[in-house]
Design an enzyme around this catalytic site. Sequence first.
Site, PDB file in Angstrom:
ATOM      1  N   ARG A  97      22.499  22.215  11.419  1.00 23.68           N
ATOM      2  CA  ARG A  97      21.361  23.140  11.365  1.00 23.68           C
ATOM      3  C   ARG A  97      20.784  23.232   9.960  1.00 23.68           C
ATOM      4  O   ARG A  97      19.608  23.540   9.785  1.00 23.68           O
ATOM      5  CB  ARG A  97      21.791  24.510  11.904  1.00 23.68           C
ATOM      6  CG  ARG A  97      22.932  25.136  11.154  1.00 23.68           C
ATOM      7  CD  ARG A  97      23.590  26.279  11.942  1.00 23.68           C
ATOM      8  NE  ARG A  97      24.449  25.776  13.025  1.00 23.68           N
ATOM      9  CZ  ARG A  97      25.096  26.560  13.883  1.00 23.68           C
ATOM     10  NH1 ARG A  97      24.984  27.876  13.819  1.00 23.68           N
ATOM     11  NH2 ARG A  97      25.862  26.035  14.821  1.00 23.68           N
ATOM     12  N   LYS A 126      37.459  19.835  10.044  1.00 23.69           N
ATOM     13  CA  LYS A 126      37.754  19.767  11.481  1.00 23.69           C
ATOM     14  C   LYS A 126      39.208  19.343  11.698  1.00 23.69           C
ATOM     15  O   LYS A 126      39.743  18.583  10.899  1.00 23.69           O
ATOM     16  CB  LYS A 126      36.862  18.695  12.144  1.00 23.69           C
ATOM     17  CG  LYS A 126      35.425  19.092  12.373  1.00 23.69           C
ATOM     18  CD  LYS A 126      34.702  17.991  13.139  1.00 23.69           C
ATOM     19  CE  LYS A 126      33.223  18.304  13.290  1.00 23.69           C
ATOM     20  NZ  LYS A 126      32.931  19.495  14.093  1.00 23.69           N
TER      21      LYS A 126
HETATM   22  N1  BES Z   1      28.741  17.841  14.955  1.00 22.19           N
HETATM   23  C1  BES Z   1      29.284  19.085  15.367  1.00 22.19           C
HETATM   24  C2  BES Z   1      29.038  19.371  16.852  1.00 22.19           C
HETATM   25  C3  BES Z   1      29.679  18.413  17.826  1.00 22.19           C
HETATM   26  C4  BES Z   1      30.874  18.710  18.414  1.00 22.19           C
HETATM   27  C5  BES Z   1      29.027  17.246  18.188  1.00 22.19           C
HETATM   28  C6  BES Z   1      31.433  17.837  19.334  1.00 22.19           C
HETATM   29  C7  BES Z   1      29.574  16.378  19.102  1.00 22.19           C
HETATM   30  C8  BES Z   1      30.781  16.681  19.678  1.00 22.19           C
HETATM   31  C9  BES Z   1      28.659  20.226  14.563  1.00 22.19           C
HETATM   32  O1  BES Z   1      28.308  19.899  13.259  1.00 22.19           O
HETATM   33  C10 BES Z   1      29.685  21.293  14.467  1.00 22.19           C
HETATM   34  O2  BES Z   1      30.702  21.057  13.869  1.00 22.19           O
HETATM   35  N2  BES Z   1      29.385  22.455  15.044  1.00 22.19           N
HETATM   36  C11 BES Z   1      30.293  23.545  15.016  1.00 22.19           C
HETATM   37  C12 BES Z   1      29.493  24.799  14.721  1.00 22.19           C
HETATM   38  C13 BES Z   1      30.341  26.010  14.486  1.00 22.19           C
HETATM   39  C14 BES Z   1      31.069  25.882  13.166  1.00 22.19           C
HETATM   40  C15 BES Z   1      29.435  27.231  14.485  1.00 22.19           C
HETATM   41  C16 BES Z   1      30.959  23.632  16.370  1.00 22.19           C
HETATM   42  O3  BES Z   1      30.293  23.429  17.380  1.00 22.19           O
HETATM   43  O4  BES Z   1      32.158  23.872  16.413  1.00 22.19           O
HETATM   44 MN    MN Z   2      29.921  20.056  11.919  1.00 22.24          MN
END
Ligand code: BES
Ligand code: MN
Length: 493
Positions: A341, A267
């Site tokens: 997931r 990230k």
């Molecule tokens: N933990 C994150 C989602 C999240 C984002 C929670 C902001 C709380 C605040 C999750 O694991 C994630 O990174 N999701 C990705 C999925 C994508 C790679 C398909 C996302 O939402 O960017």
């Molecule tokens: Mn994630």
Amino acid sequence: MTTISLDSAAPNTLDVDAIVIGVAPADSGVTPAAGAEGLDQALDGRLAAALKSLGATGKAGEVTKLPTLGAVPAPVVVAVGLGEDVDAEALRRAAGAGLRALAGSARVAVALPAASVAEAEAVALGALLGNYAFTAYRTDDRPDPVGEIILTGVRTADGAVAAARAETVAQAVALVRDLVNTPPSDLSPEDFADTAARVAADTGLDVEILDEKALVEGGYGGIVGVGQGSANPPRLVRLAYTHPEATRTLALVGKGITFDSGGLSLKPADAMDWMKSDMGGAGAVLGAMSAIAKLGPKVNVVGYLALAENMPSGTAQRPSDVIRIYGGRTVEVLNTDAEGRLVMADALVRSGEDAPDVLVDVATLTGAQLVALGTRTAGVMANDDALRERVVAAADEAGEPSWGMPLPAELRKGLDSSVADIANISGDRWGGMLTAGVFLQEFVPDGVRWAHLDIAGPSFNKGEPYGYTPKGGTGAATRTLVRLAEELAAGNL
Ligand code: BES
Ligand code: MN
Ligand code: ZN
């Protein structure tokens, strides 16, 4: 530790540091709400005029402080705006805002209007939740939360029940907030599992903990794959509450990523600095289980905590790796940041062994949830329209905003993989919250009614405190899950 008690005396006679009252808008300016009559008399009937002169309007969230200049033992009155329609949530928020404004006081009387047990519980719960502070890492002299909350103007028999329930729920929410707020260096999956074991011992829940070895041997490829990049190994926790006369079983599954760096699909910094909150779903499940054990509804409840730390390292899973979910189905991991997931898939499949009547999962699953619904409203998806509507209604009654969302069948195609049964991200760009739901749906045990709550936004408040919600961990979904257990016990799901 805050205590809450009842006092049938008028608040203006009590030896307290402050009195919290309600104030509503009126044609003449503002009206003090029920509960403030004695105080108004002690002030020679001038309470409304005094509040008006201080600029009070009675709108929700407004806090006006008024010195009593010796007219009553309490030196300060805090008048909290109730807004136009005063429902349970308005009372919770008002009580919370009042208590937040009084940090540093030892004893506070809360004299908000409470005409029923439900309203008394709302006032008590809002006060306790608003009085929360995460103090474990503070060494400076910021004021502590209020030590003693005294509810006045509530009929005693009803009030005692209401206060006890509120205390149980508030303790559960505080546990979740503490877990979310704890720095990830001090909350590894193992630490989280240890906390779950302690909560289970304290409340009489059964507990089973699978460590990294048991997870590999059991074939939990999602949790193992996500956890393998971290020095802190993963865990799967199963908690069980059983009632001897129960005829129904509720299964709860929570996402417990103790820190989400994104893994090798790393990230950016500004998306990572709040990822200690990525265990908010598992937190809500643990908190709810603890409250359910104390409240004792006539239903069986099992709770799964899917715990892992998502880190990049030489042993981390790689984009394009294929993992095997519990039960044998394969997933091509095209993006290691879509890790929630994967751990959820293992736990959803495993929950089928408990033959639940209803399965509810809670996860900080997607950034797309925030894009679609903002920071405060959870997305609710389900494989059953009636269940989705019941979950949205239960959340609303609990004071946790949510909105029903679809699981469009056509989104499944975007998850097709040329090498495995399914990919963990979609080629389609839009509707990321729904795509994640469609992925989870694949792993829901056959014939089980299932609902999915995406609480990415609601679990963590990056903004200023409001009502009874502090900065940081909020405990989102905990109260909804408790309510769902009670609804299933009552035959309403
Ligand atoms: N933990 C994150 C989602 C999240 C984002 C929670 C902001 C709380 C605040 C999750 O694991 C994630 O990174 N999701 C990705 C999925 C994508 C790679 C398909 C996302 O939402 O960017
Ligand atoms: Mn994630
Ligand atoms: Zn995540």
